[in-house]
Design a protein around this motif. Structure first.
Motif, PDB file in Angstrom:
ATOM      1  N   ASN A 139       0.843  -1.200   0.000  1.00 50.56           N
ATOM      2  CA  ASN A 139       0.000   0.000   0.000  1.00 50.56           C
ATOM      3  C   ASN A 139       0.879   1.251   0.000  1.00 50.56           C
ATOM      4  O   ASN A 139       0.959   1.990   0.982  1.00 50.56           O
ATOM      5  N   GLU A 140       1.547   1.473  -1.144  1.00 49.38           N
ATOM      6  CA  GLU A 140       2.443   2.613  -1.273  1.00 49.38           C
ATOM      7  C   GLU A 140       2.491   3.066  -2.727  1.00 49.38           C
ATOM      8  O   GLU A 140       2.107   2.328  -3.637  1.00 49.38           O
ATOM      9  N   LEU A 141       2.956   4.269  -2.919  1.00 47.25           N
ATOM     10  CA  LEU A 141       3.162   4.798  -4.272  1.00 47.25           C
ATOM     11  C   LEU A 141       4.555   4.402  -4.728  1.00 47.25           C
ATOM     12  O   LEU A 141       5.542   4.615  -4.027  1.00 47.25           O
ATOM     13  N   PRO A 194      -1.123   3.367  -4.785  1.00 47.87           N
ATOM     14  CA  PRO A 194      -1.404   2.576  -3.578  1.00 47.87           C
ATOM     15  C   PRO A 194      -2.585   1.615  -3.721  1.00 47.87           C
ATOM     16  O   PRO A 194      -2.600   0.563  -3.084  1.00 47.87           O
ATOM     17  N   ASP A 195      -3.572   1.954  -4.553  1.00 45.84           N
ATOM     18  CA  ASP A 195      -4.732   1.075  -4.704  1.00 45.84           C
ATOM     19  C   ASP A 195      -4.533   0.007  -5.781  1.00 45.84           C
ATOM     20  O   ASP A 195      -5.460  -0.737  -6.102  1.00 45.84           O
ATOM     21  N   TYR A 234       1.208  13.512  -3.602  1.00 44.90           N
ATOM     22  CA  TYR A 234       0.811  12.480  -2.649  1.00 44.90           C
ATOM     23  C   TYR A 234       1.346  12.896  -1.291  1.00 44.90           C
ATOM     24  O   TYR A 234       2.520  12.704  -0.978  1.00 44.90           O
ATOM     25  N   ARG A 264       9.948   5.067  -3.861  1.00 44.86           N
ATOM     26  CA  ARG A 264       8.858   4.510  -3.061  1.00 44.86           C
ATOM     27  C   ARG A 264       8.398   5.581  -2.082  1.00 44.86           C
ATOM     28  O   ARG A 264       9.224   6.202  -1.394  1.00 44.86           O
ATOM     29  N   LYS A 319       5.768   6.382   1.064  1.00 44.22           N
ATOM     30  CA  LYS A 319       4.860   5.902   2.102  1.00 44.22           C
ATOM     31  C   LYS A 319       4.472   7.085   2.969  1.00 44.22           C
ATOM     32  O   LYS A 319       5.323   7.644   3.670  1.00 44.22           O
ATOM     33  N   GLN A 320       3.207   7.476   2.894  1.00 44.78           N
ATOM     34  CA  GLN A 320       2.707   8.622   3.646  1.00 44.78           C
ATOM     35  C   GLN A 320       3.605   9.829   3.372  1.00 44.78           C
ATOM     36  O   GLN A 320       3.701  10.285   2.244  1.00 44.78           O
TER      37      GLN A 320
END
Length: 730
Positions: A476-478, A496-497, A623, A715, A717-718
């Motif tokens: 679940n990451e870009l 992520p989706d 993002y 990568r 993440k948040q």
């Protein structure tokens, strides 16, 4: 003894990984590295356009002794009368083999380096400086040439390549489409000289000599010598060496009256190969050869469980055992699994010995009686025809090839741990069944057919579970990857989706960029169907790879995104026929996927320009705190007109670093932390220009170069992101 072998192996591996002086010199030279060198001819192979000659004991320039250089491949385009052992002097530009620069890409440099071949040279001038000959090796080479020539004369045109590959390990004449067909169906292993071939040839010699001499000892030693000669004749690939060592050990065990232990024999063969070529440990050919035999020697006996089974069930167990042991290697290297390969192999393998006999014996007989050779080789034609018909039928079965992708290292560790635990448990269970309470071995108990059918279905189900365990898990990451495609552009985004997007895909310097750079990357990610493909503008270096993949039915595009510029449709005509959904992009269009927002900043509605570069789609990705700009080939004048710009984490620089893009004014507006430059090494355009590099250095941003560092991977993440180069992580 084992600690000593391990110590020697580590030292040899460390030495093999180090760059020698020639490699360092080539890497440090930006211009072509012209040399004059001498070497001993170790092997000769005819290719479609030249003679491929392997040289050893290299001496460069005026040196009088070799300086621990690796071997070198030289390509001579004219006819030669070279013999094994000749010492020759060659002149030309010395180069290193191509290194993999993208995930999933074939690493030519690692493949040759594992054989201690470190460089290659296209010969401009050459001469023989010493005509000495290695008598044994040269006789073997000449015998190989004679057999290949006979097969060319008597075999049908489409059969020549396969028969030479199966009997001689010669693949230069192998038809590319036919090889691909065999690979897709999971039977390409029959094209490599391996255990099956060595066993057939070795046992033929042994049994024949036993009848002639009546002596175990004489027939054994002569057979061992002939098998070693056959291994040399076929090019000494690792599978043949492994099979040769194991065959010789089986002969020794037979002569000593000992029980042949296959796991111990395999271990010995592995040690021999890795001491000779330590870097083979990382090569797919070696790993497949070892894991295949390990499945037969270790996993299959554990599944038998000390019980008597029918032949069909034992065949199923062996097939499943091979799949269990080799599955991680198959998926790591080829990313897909031929679903019906077990059934197809069951239909193919019984005829392989017939093919080997007809081609091999036919070629040998042809040395003295050509009509008999025509008859024998002709019988092999029907076997190949049968193979081809089977493959063509199987490949059209829905779902015949399942694209899985490359698993993470931790998934492979989990899979191997489960497999090893299962084998240990089954072996302990089998040992209890084999012996009674007094430790005496009991007679094998016959298993009824109903139980065999149930267990057989369970084995196949376990294989399916293994595929699921090794299937890449979407995090679940870009994830963003800017591929190295030479002088061109290609960026891949995984949201992520799970939504996927490709931005451009083409090159003007790399031939078949779609097949050799883009497709391996996409397939390694387990992706054949792309949700969105953005072609920023219609230049070939941004779209010919995508078109190539569509024409070969390698990918499916759900939605194609193109710049909404008057008169642009004609430029995309070739690609539009492959896509049902086409979206014409213009400024203001926005696309959201969860927390990721992608905005189009250019072109504006009604935009027109004679320069296709200025028609480029410009995308801004946001993002959380991370942002990235994809500029296509937009020029400096159009950069000035862009609105909605903000501080940018990563800039995918426009037009490959041209001096007419990425202006100082534009950089001051976006103040990027990282800039990625995609271009071809030593390209004719001079990209990236020195002026552009200076402007970027003034911004104190990190500069990433695809030719030097390979694919640039990001990568997110948040609010944290990681950026790294593919070549630096290998």
């Amino acid at each position: 003894m084992l600690p000593f072998i391990a110590w020697v192996g580590l030292i040899r591996t460390e030495n093999a990984l180090q760059l020698d002086k020639l490699e360092q010199a080539i890497l440090n030279t930006k211009e072509s590295f012209h040399v004059s060198l001498q070497g001993d001819v170790q092997w000769i192979q005819k290719t479609t356009s030249s003679w491929k000659v392997e040289l050893t004991n290299i001496v460069v320039g005026e040196q009088k002794e070799t300086d621990s250089y690796g071997n070198c491949i030289v390509y001579i385009e004219e006819e030669t009368n070279l013999q094994i052992g000749n010492r020759i002097e060659v002149q030309g530009d010395l180069e290193l083999f191509e290194q993999a620069s993208n995930p999933g890409m074939y690493d030519q440099r690692a493949y040759y380096r594992a054989q201690n071949i470190r460089y290659y040279l296209w010969v401009e001038r050459w001469k023989i400086v010493n005509d000495r000959v290695d008598f044994i090796y040269n006789k073997i080479y000449q015998f190989r040439c004679q057999l290949a020539e006979i097969l060319e004369k008597v075999a049908q045109e489409k059969d020549i390549g396969i028969m030479q590959a199966v009997t001689l390990g010669e693949k230069s004449e192998l038809d590319t489409d036919l090889k691909k067909l065999y690979q897709e169906n999971g039977i390409a292993h029959i094209l490599a000289v391996s255990g099956l071939h060595i066993s057939c040839v070795g046992m033929l010699f042994y049994q024949l000599l036993r009848r002639i001499t009546g002596s175990f000892k004489i027939s054994g030693w002569i057979s061992a010598g002939l098998v070693i000669g056959y291994v040399i004749l076929t090019g000494s690939n690792v599978s043949a060496i492994r099979a040769g060592v194991m065959f010789v050990i089986s002969l020794i065990a037979n002569q000593k009256g000992k029980v042949y232990d296959m796991p111990s024999s395999l271990s010995t063969a592995v040690i021999v190969i890795l001491l000779l070529y330590p870097l083979q440990l990382f090569q797919v050919g070696f790993l497949l050869s070892v894991t295949t035999v390990a499945g037969i020697a270790v996993i299959a006996p554990a599944i038998y469980g000390g019980e008597a089974h029918s032949k069909w069930w034992k065949g199923l167990v062996i097939s499943c055992s091979i799949q269990y042991s080799s599955l991680p290697v198959l998926l790591w290297s080829f990313f897909s699994y031929p679903l019906y390969s077990m059934l197809l192999n069951a239909l193919v393998l019984p005829f392989t010995s017939i093919l080997l006999f007809s081609a091999g014996v036919g070629a040998v007989v042809g040395l003295c009686w050509m009509p008999a050779a025509v008859f024998l080789v002709g019988s092999g034609h029907f076997v190949l025809l049968y193979y081809r018909l089977l493959c063509e039928r199987f490949v059209h079965i829905p779902g015949s090839v399942q694209l899985i992708g490359r698993a993470s290292w931790w998934q492979i560790v989990v899979y191997l741990a489960i497999l090893l635990s299962a084998v240990i448990y089954l072996e302990k269970k089998a040992n209890k069944k084999r012996r009674n309470v007094y430790g005496i071995i009991k007679p094998e108990k016959k298993v009824n057919s109903k139980k065999e059918i149930v267990v057989g279905m369970e084995l196949i189900l376990l294989l399916v579970i293994g595929l699921l365990v090794l299937k890449p898990i979407h995090l679940n990451e870009l994830s963003i990857t800017v591929l190295d495609v030479g002088q061109g552009d290609c960026s891949f985004i995984s949201f992520p989706d799970g939504t996927t997007m490709l931005i451009d895909g083409g090159s003007t310097t790399e031939n078949n960029v779609g097949t050799y750079r883009m497709k391996p990357f996409l397939y390694s990610q387990g992706i054949r169907e792309l949700d969105y493909v953005v072609l920023t503008h219609p230049d070939s270096d941004h779209m010919n790879g995508v078109l190539e993949l569509l024409e070969t039915n390698s990918i499916v595009i759900k939605s194609l995104l193109l710049p909404n510029v008057d008169g642009m449709e004609q430029s995309y005509q070739a690609i539009l026929s492959f896509c049902e959904t086409v979206i014409w992009m213009e400024k203001g269009m926005k696309w959201e996927s969860g927390d990721v927002v992608l905005c189009c900043l250019h072109p504006t509605r009604g935009f027109q320009s004679e320069d296709s570069n200025d028609c480029s789609v410009v995308l801004q990705l946001q993002y959380g705190m991370f942002s990235m700009l994809f500029m296509g080939d937009l020029g400096a004048e159009e950069e000035k007109k862009l609105t909605g710009l903000q501080d940018t984490t990563v800039l995918k620089a426009g037009h490959h670093g041209s001096k007419n893009s990425t202006s100082e004014e534009f950089l001051e507006k976006i103040t990027p932390d990282h800039v990625i430059l995609s271009y071809g090494e030593n390209n004719s355009y001079g990209h990236p220009h020195e002026e552009t590099i200076q402007r970027l250095e003034q911004q104190s941003c990190s500069i990433w170069h695809t030719p030097e560092q390979g694919a640039i991977q990001i990568r997110v993440k948040q609010d944290r992101y990681y950026i790294y180069a593919y070549k630096n992580t290998r």
